[in-house]
Design a protein around this motif. Structure first.
Motif, short mmCIF file in Angstrom:
data_model
loop_
_atom_site.label_atom_id
_atom_site.label_comp_id
_atom_site.label_asym_id
_atom_site.label_seq_id
_atom_site.Cartn_x
_atom_site.Cartn_y
_atom_site.Cartn_z
N GLY A 18 16.11 14.87 -64.48
CA GLY A 18 15.80 15.61 -63.26
C GLY A 18 16.99 15.80 -62.33
O GLY A 18 16.88 16.42 -61.28
N HIS A 19 18.13 15.28 -62.73
CA HIS A 19 19.34 15.36 -61.89
C HIS A 19 19.91 16.76 -61.93
O HIS A 19 19.88 17.43 -62.97
CB HIS A 19 20.36 14.34 -62.40
CG HIS A 19 21.48 14.05 -61.45
ND1 HIS A 19 22.49 14.94 -61.21
CD2 HIS A 19 21.73 12.96 -60.69
CE1 HIS A 19 23.34 14.40 -60.34
NE2 HIS A 19 22.89 13.20 -60.01
N TRP A 20 20.46 17.22 -60.81
CA TRP A 20 21.03 18.57 -60.75
C TRP A 20 22.15 18.76 -61.77
O TRP A 20 22.31 19.86 -62.30
CB TRP A 20 21.49 18.92 -59.34
CG TRP A 20 22.41 17.93 -58.70
CD1 TRP A 20 22.05 16.87 -57.90
CD2 TRP A 20 23.84 17.88 -58.80
NE1 TRP A 20 23.18 16.17 -57.50
CE2 TRP A 20 24.29 16.77 -58.04
CE3 TRP A 20 24.78 18.66 -59.46
CZ2 TRP A 20 25.63 16.44 -57.92
CZ3 TRP A 20 26.12 18.32 -59.34
CH2 TRP A 20 26.53 17.23 -58.57
N ARG A 23 20.46 19.57 -64.99
CA ARG A 23 19.87 20.91 -64.88
C ARG A 23 20.95 21.98 -64.98
O ARG A 23 20.75 23.02 -65.62
CB ARG A 23 19.05 21.00 -63.61
CG ARG A 23 17.85 20.05 -63.62
CD ARG A 23 17.20 19.91 -62.28
NE ARG A 23 16.40 21.09 -61.96
CZ ARG A 23 15.08 21.09 -61.88
NH1 ARG A 23 14.40 19.98 -62.10
NH2 ARG A 23 14.44 22.18 -61.57
N ALA A 159 18.49 12.97 -58.38
CA ALA A 159 17.16 13.47 -58.74
C ALA A 159 16.11 13.07 -57.70
O ALA A 159 15.21 13.86 -57.38
CB ALA A 159 16.75 12.98 -60.13
N GLU A 160 16.24 11.86 -57.16
CA GLU A 160 15.28 11.37 -56.17
C GLU A 160 15.37 12.14 -54.84
O GLU A 160 14.48 12.06 -54.02
CB GLU A 160 15.48 9.87 -55.92
CG GLU A 160 15.04 9.00 -57.07
CD GLU A 160 16.01 9.01 -58.25
OE1 GLU A 160 17.23 9.23 -58.05
OE2 GLU A 160 15.55 8.82 -59.39
N GLY A 164 16.31 19.65 -57.21
CA GLY A 164 15.98 20.61 -58.27
C GLY A 164 17.24 21.18 -58.89
O GLY A 164 18.17 20.45 -59.23
N ASP A 165 17.31 22.51 -59.00
CA ASP A 165 18.48 23.18 -59.56
C ASP A 165 19.64 23.24 -58.55
O ASP A 165 20.73 23.68 -58.90
CB ASP A 165 18.14 24.60 -60.01
CG ASP A 165 17.19 24.62 -61.18
OD1 ASP A 165 17.09 23.60 -61.89
OD2 ASP A 165 16.53 25.66 -61.39
#
Length: 181
Positions: A18-20, A23, A159-160, A164-165
């Motif tokens: 989920g980390h930019w 992504r 991510a926390e 998002g992107d």
């Protein structure tokens, strides 16, 4: 600049799904610099891996670092003879590696390298990062010669943080890609 690579430099424990950075790797095809040991990072090993990845292609690069990856950029730049291969760096959420409560896995990163970077750099930080204070981020930016910007209370910009992107960060990369040597 289409002939410039973007190299992603995650911090301690790598960047999860989920980390930019992850992504961006998927969205833009940018290359993550893989380290041999994400749990017990050794500064010299990480520097060698960055050097090897940078020299594997004749294309210049923009470095995009998160957390401990910011300190990797500084340490590598202080020792490499190939800094001319880097067009610029985006440094995001550098932790305070000189903090007294630093986890023992990160002790080899002390003291922080504070040499002026020989390429353009932008440092983005949060006003409530649990791993580095505003004062620390601003001092590192000054020492590294980086343009600094606080983006508000967003945690460790991971991510926390719910980025998002993270189009705002990607726009910073695009700005660095537009720099001429």
């Amino acid at each position: 600049m289409t002939n410039t690579r973007v190299l992603l430099l995650p911090g301690w424990l790598d960047s999860g799904p989920g980390h930019w950075q992850t992504r961006w790797e998927q969205l833009h095809g940018w290359q993550r610099v893989q380290q041999h040991d994400w749990v017990w990072p050794r500064r010299g090993d990480w520097m060698a891996q960055l050097e090897t990845t940078l020299l594997a292609s004749p294309q210049p690069a923009v470095l995009v670092a998160h957390s401990l990856g910011c300190h990797l950029v500084a340490a590598w730049a202080a020792h490499s003879a190939h800094t001319d291969r880097v067009r610029g760096a985006l440094l995001v959420a550098p932790p305070d590696v000189d903090a007294p409560d630093l986890p023992p896995q990160l002790a080899p990163w002390r003291p922080a390298r504070r040499h002026r970077l020989p390429f353009a750099a932008r440092l983005l930080y949060s006003s409530d990062d649990p791993f580095g204070s505003v004062a620390c981020a601003e001092a590192l930016a000054t020492d590294w010669g980086a343009e600094a910007r606080c983006i508000g209370p967003r945690g460790h910009l991971n991510a926390e943080s719910g980025l998002g992107d993270w189009p705002e960060g990607a726009a910073e990369v695009q700005r660095l890609l537009g720099l001429s040597r």
